[in-house]
Design a protein around this motif. Sequence first.
Motif, short mmCIF file in Angstrom:
data_model
loop_
_atom_site.label_atom_id
_atom_site.label_comp_id
_atom_site.label_asym_id
_atom_site.label_seq_id
_atom_site.Cartn_x
_atom_site.Cartn_y
_atom_site.Cartn_z
N VAL A 66 50.22 49.40 34.71
CA VAL A 66 49.48 48.13 34.61
C VAL A 66 49.37 47.49 35.99
O VAL A 66 48.30 47.02 36.39
CB VAL A 66 50.15 47.17 33.60
N GLY A 67 50.48 47.49 36.74
CA GLY A 67 50.46 46.94 38.08
C GLY A 67 49.52 47.72 39.01
O GLY A 67 48.75 47.13 39.77
N SER A 68 49.58 49.05 38.92
CA SER A 68 48.75 49.90 39.79
C SER A 68 47.27 49.72 39.50
O SER A 68 46.45 49.58 40.42
CB SER A 68 49.13 51.36 39.61
N ILE A 69 46.92 49.74 38.23
CA ILE A 69 45.51 49.60 37.83
C ILE A 69 44.98 48.22 38.24
O ILE A 69 43.87 48.10 38.78
CB ILE A 69 45.35 49.82 36.32
N SER A 70 45.77 47.19 38.02
CA SER A 70 45.34 45.83 38.35
C SER A 70 45.20 45.64 39.86
O SER A 70 44.23 45.03 40.33
CB SER A 70 46.32 44.82 37.77
N ALA A 71 46.16 46.17 40.62
CA ALA A 71 46.07 46.07 42.08
C ALA A 71 44.83 46.81 42.59
O ALA A 71 44.12 46.32 43.48
CB ALA A 71 47.34 46.63 42.72
N ALA A 72 44.56 47.98 42.01
CA ALA A 72 43.37 48.74 42.40
C ALA A 72 42.10 47.96 42.09
O ALA A 72 41.12 48.01 42.85
CB ALA A 72 43.35 50.09 41.69
N ALA A 73 42.11 47.23 40.99
CA ALA A 73 40.92 46.48 40.59
C ALA A 73 40.65 45.29 41.52
O ALA A 73 39.48 44.96 41.79
CB ALA A 73 41.07 45.99 39.15
N VAL A 74 41.70 44.65 42.04
CA VAL A 74 41.48 43.44 42.85
C VAL A 74 41.31 43.72 44.34
O VAL A 74 40.71 42.92 45.05
CB VAL A 74 42.62 42.40 42.66
N VAL B 172 46.39 43.83 51.21
CA VAL B 172 47.52 44.54 50.59
C VAL B 172 48.54 43.54 50.06
O VAL B 172 49.11 43.73 48.98
CB VAL B 172 48.18 45.53 51.59
N LEU B 173 48.78 42.47 50.81
CA LEU B 173 49.72 41.44 50.36
C LEU B 173 49.27 40.86 49.02
O LEU B 173 50.06 40.74 48.08
CB LEU B 173 49.85 40.34 51.41
N GLY B 174 47.99 40.53 48.91
CA GLY B 174 47.47 40.00 47.65
C GLY B 174 47.57 41.01 46.52
O GLY B 174 47.96 40.66 45.39
N ALA B 175 47.25 42.27 46.80
CA ALA B 175 47.33 43.32 45.78
C ALA B 175 48.78 43.57 45.39
O ALA B 175 49.09 43.80 44.22
CB ALA B 175 46.68 44.60 46.29
#
Length: 195
Positions: A141-149, A122-125
Motif C-alpha cells: 500500500v505504501g509503495s503503490i501510493s508513493a509511486a502514485a504521488v 522523495v521526501l514527500g513520497a
Amino acid sequence: MIFALVLLTAYLIGAIPTGLLLTRMVGGGDIRNSGSGNIGATNVYRTIGRKLGALTLVGDALKGALPVLAANTLFGDNLYQVGAVSVAAFLGHCFPVYLGFKGGKGVATALGVYLVLSPLAVLGAFLTFAGLVWKTRYISVGSISAAAVIPVLVWFTRGSLPLLLATLIISSIVILRHRTNIQRLFAGTENKFKA
C-alpha cells in the motif's frame, strides 16, 4: 553514439539482480524460490533477514542512482536524455536480461532514480509511504501510493516535462507490477509488515 552507450549501460547496471546475488553469497539459495519469489528488498527482508534486506535496498537504489548521476554529468542540459537514462536503469531492474527479463517490482531502483532527480519529491513520497505502512501495515500500500504521488511531486519540485514523463512511466510500471499485491489486498490475503 555516446547517448546510446549510456542508455545501454544504464539498463545493464539496472539489470544486476542485487537480491539474488546477495542471497546466494550468504548461502540463502535462489531468492526466487522463497517467499513471494520476488528478487527485491522486501522479499529478501522477509525470507533472509533485515541486514540482507537493507543491503538489497541500498544496492537496488544505487542501480537507479548511479546511471542518473552519470546522465546528469553528461547530458545535464538535456532533460529528455536524463529522463531516458532514468527509465533505462529502472527497466533493467524490472526486465533484466540476466534473468530472462523477469525481475523485481522496481520500488528501490525507482527510489534511487528519484533521489537524484528530486530529493525533495522523495521526501514527500517517503512520508506518504511511511504513513500508510504505519497505518495499514502493508508495504505494498505504501509503495503503490508513493509511486502514485511522486510524478506530481517531481513536477512541482522540478517543473520539467521530460522528468514528469519519465516519472510517469516509472511509476505506472511500479503500480502495474504490484497487480498481484492489489488482488491480494482486495482478497484480504496480503502479507502484513512485521517490524
